[in-house]
Design a protein around this motif. Structure first.
Motif, PDB file in Angstrom:
ATOM      1  N   LEU A 225      11.185  14.695   2.665  1.00  0.00           N
ATOM      2  CA  LEU A 225      10.396  15.717   2.606  1.00  0.00           C
ATOM      3  C   LEU A 225       9.616  16.196   3.398  1.00  0.00           C
ATOM      4  O   LEU A 225       8.499  17.049   3.203  1.00  0.00           O
ATOM      5  N   GLY A 226       9.296  15.200   4.285  1.00  0.00           N
ATOM      6  CA  GLY A 226       8.188  15.251   5.167  1.00  0.00           C
ATOM      7  C   GLY A 226       6.630  15.482   4.679  1.00  0.00           C
ATOM      8  O   GLY A 226       5.691  15.831   4.997  1.00  0.00           O
ATOM      9  N   ALA A 227       6.670  14.413   3.740  1.00  0.00           N
ATOM     10  CA  ALA A 227       5.284  14.321   2.776  1.00  0.00           C
ATOM     11  C   ALA A 227       4.791  12.730   3.202  1.00  0.00           C
ATOM     12  O   ALA A 227       3.904  12.264   2.472  1.00  0.00           O
ATOM     13  N   GLU A 228       5.271  12.174   4.062  1.00  0.00           N
ATOM     14  CA  GLU A 228       5.001  10.746   4.229  1.00  0.00           C
ATOM     15  C   GLU A 228       3.183  10.454   4.671  1.00  0.00           C
ATOM     16  O   GLU A 228       2.605   9.516   4.312  1.00  0.00           O
ATOM     17  N   THR A 229       2.743  11.877   5.010  1.00  0.00           N
ATOM     18  CA  THR A 229       1.132  11.492   5.162  1.00  0.00           C
ATOM     19  C   THR A 229       0.515  11.397   3.790  1.00  0.00           C
ATOM     20  O   THR A 229      -0.711  10.991   3.946  1.00  0.00           O
ATOM     21  N   MET A 230       1.125  11.650   2.671  1.00  0.00           N
ATOM     22  CA  MET A 230       0.527  11.724   1.156  1.00  0.00           C
ATOM     23  C   MET A 230       0.519  10.205   0.808  1.00  0.00           C
ATOM     24  O   MET A 230       0.092   9.741  -0.057  1.00  0.00           O
ATOM     25  N   LEU A 231       1.568   9.385   1.680  1.00  0.00           N
ATOM     26  CA  LEU A 231       1.990   8.077   1.147  1.00  0.00           C
ATOM     27  C   LEU A 231       0.902   6.871   1.510  1.00  0.00           C
ATOM     28  O   LEU A 231       0.722   6.808   2.505  1.00  0.00           O
ATOM     29  N   VAL A 232       0.289   6.617   0.284  1.00  0.00           N
ATOM     30  CA  VAL A 232      -0.941   5.513   0.581  1.00  0.00           C
ATOM     31  C   VAL A 232      -0.433   4.295   0.195  1.00  0.00           C
ATOM     32  O   VAL A 232      -0.933   3.198   0.644  1.00  0.00           O
ATOM     33  N   GLY A 233       0.839   3.952  -0.232  1.00  0.00           N
ATOM     34  CA  GLY A 233       1.338   2.675  -0.562  1.00  0.00           C
ATOM     35  C   GLY A 233       2.588   2.752  -1.090  1.00  0.00           C
ATOM     36  O   GLY A 233       3.119   3.777  -1.767  1.00  0.00           O
ATOM     37  N   THR A 234       3.372   1.555  -1.057  1.00  0.00           N
ATOM     38  CA  THR A 234       4.727   1.471  -1.555  1.00  0.00           C
ATOM     39  C   THR A 234       5.054   0.127  -2.000  1.00  0.00           C
ATOM     40  O   THR A 234       4.088  -0.778  -1.806  1.00  0.00           O
ATOM     41  N   ASP A 235       6.142  -0.183  -2.691  1.00  0.00           N
ATOM     42  CA  ASP A 235       6.562  -1.302  -3.253  1.00  0.00           C
ATOM     43  C   ASP A 235       7.276  -2.299  -2.030  1.00  0.00           C
ATOM     44  O   ASP A 235       7.528  -1.696  -0.952  1.00  0.00           O
ATOM     45  N   THR A 236       7.628  -3.646  -2.318  1.00  0.00           N
ATOM     46  CA  THR A 236       8.250  -4.389  -1.154  1.00  0.00           C
ATOM     47  C   THR A 236       9.656  -3.977  -1.141  1.00  0.00           C
ATOM     48  O   THR A 236      10.142  -4.349  -0.114  1.00  0.00           O
ATOM     49  N   THR A 237      10.178  -3.029  -1.854  1.00  0.00           N
ATOM     50  CA  THR A 237      11.618  -2.847  -1.805  1.00  0.00           C
ATOM     51  C   THR A 237      11.598  -1.285  -0.864  1.00  0.00           C
ATOM     52  O   THR A 237      12.709  -1.287  -0.395  1.00  0.00           O
ATOM     53  N   SER A 238      10.602  -1.034  -0.290  1.00  0.00           N
ATOM     54  CA  SER A 238      10.539   0.358   0.317  1.00  0.00           C
ATOM     55  C   SER A 238      10.219  -0.118   1.882  1.00  0.00           C
ATOM     56  O   SER A 238       9.351  -0.554   2.270  1.00  0.00           O
ATOM     57  N   LEU A 239      11.538  -0.394   2.476  1.00  0.00           N
ATOM     58  CA  LEU A 239      11.139  -1.237   4.024  1.00  0.00           C
ATOM     59  C   LEU A 239      11.983  -0.170   4.965  1.00  0.00           C
ATOM     60  O   LEU A 239      12.151  -0.485   6.057  1.00  0.00           O
ATOM     61  N   TYR A 240      12.318   1.073   4.444  1.00  0.00           N
ATOM     62  CA  TYR A 240      13.002   2.131   5.353  1.00  0.00           C
ATOM     63  C   TYR A 240      12.394   3.560   5.203  1.00  0.00           C
ATOM     64  O   TYR A 240      12.401   3.711   3.842  1.00  0.00           O
TER      65      TYR A 240
END
Length: 292
Positions: free
Chosen positions: A52-67
């Motif tokens: 959705l092109g919203a990656e600039t909002m992403l300040v953190g992810t869990d360890t399953t988020s590798l892609y």
């Protein structure tokens, strides 16, 4: 009950298999709300954020988020089932989006009490789960129109693959083996693997129990699978395909005679994200070919 395999993401060549024709969607979110600080819990949800092109909002992810690859560089808050309030709140998020598999619940309650919006998508191993993930990320990021456009294209892909599966009469008996760590287990009903097997037009050879149980000679003999399924991570953990087939209990199966094994990357196979139509199509094609 053992956990589903922790998703780990494949090389870039598998990114959006079957969805490569998706147009750039971020422009549709021009009227979105002001940017928020978001933490995504679960690889599929993180993938939707990027779509959705919203990656600039992403300040953190869990360890399953590798892609995709960019997700590797995001701050990690731990495994989605073993979170800490301190780790989440240290990133000062405005919103946390995950599934009902995230937890512990007390940690998420603490995050809510701190004034953070927490959106949890019901995880039930259905196509609707994927749709709920797309919708939830669209709402949290303020990109509802982009999410609707993405969902329309994914729905078309899903309808196409289901039509292809419905046109195949043969339903081979398949069995998924979870072997990422510890003793190998087989997947019964109510698991993501069971759902994928059925979506792909095969029959789960294990119907006597729900969840995962140890792989035993008795289970193998009674299940009589025509094809075995595993993840690339699981096969690596067992020492490779040659070592996999040396397990004595497998010699009791029809699959052993043909060395009928389908191996796919864990998150692509079991992630229940935007690539689910491609995963089902690949699993269907390969199980049909290897058991013909």
């Amino acid at each position: 009950m053992p956990r589903e395999p922790m998703p780990t993401w494949p090389a870039r060549r598998t990114w959006l298999q079957g969805a490569a024709a998706l147009p750039l969607l971020s422009a549709l979110g021009a009227a979105a709300a002001a940017p928020a600080r978001i933490v995504a819990l679960g690889g599929a949800l993180t993938e939707v954020v990027y779509l959705l092109g919203a990656e600039t909002m992403l300040v953190g992810t869990d360890t399953t988020s590798l892609y995709p690859d960019a997700a590797l560089k995001t701050p990690k808050v731990g495994y989605m089932r073993q979170l800490s309030a301190e780790g989440l709140l240290s990133l000062k998020p405005d919103a946390v989006v995950g599934t009902t598999e995230a937890g512990p619940p007390v940690v998420l309650d603490q995050v809510r009490s701190a004034g953070v919006r927490v959106e949890l998508v019901k995880a039930d191993h259905t196509w609707d789960e994927v749709r709920r993930k797309v919708s939830a990320v669209g709402q949290v990021t303020g990109r509802e129109r982009a999410a609707q456009a993405l969902q329309a294209q994914l729905d078309a892909q899903w309808a196409s693959v289901q039509q292809a599966v419905a046109g195949t009469a043969r339903r081979p008996r398949a069995l998924f083996i979870l072997s990422h760590g510890g003793s190998p287990m087989v997947a019964g009903t109510g698991t993501a693997a069971d759902a994928l097997i059925r979506f792909a037009g095969a029959t789960n050879a294990i119907t006597q129990f729900a969840g995962y149980r140890p792989l035993t000679a008795e289970a193998m003999a009674s299940a009589a699978p025509e094809v075995l399924l595993n993840s690339t991570q699981g096969i690596e953990a067992l020492g490779g395909e040659a070592a996999f087939w040396q397990r004595p209990e497998l010699a009791l199966t029809p699959a052993f005679r043909r060395k009928a094994l389908v191996v796919m990357e864990a998150s692509h196979l079991l992630g229940f994200g935007p690539r689910l139509p491609a995963a089902v199509r690949e699993l269907h094609t390969r199980t049909q070919a290897i058991t013909a």
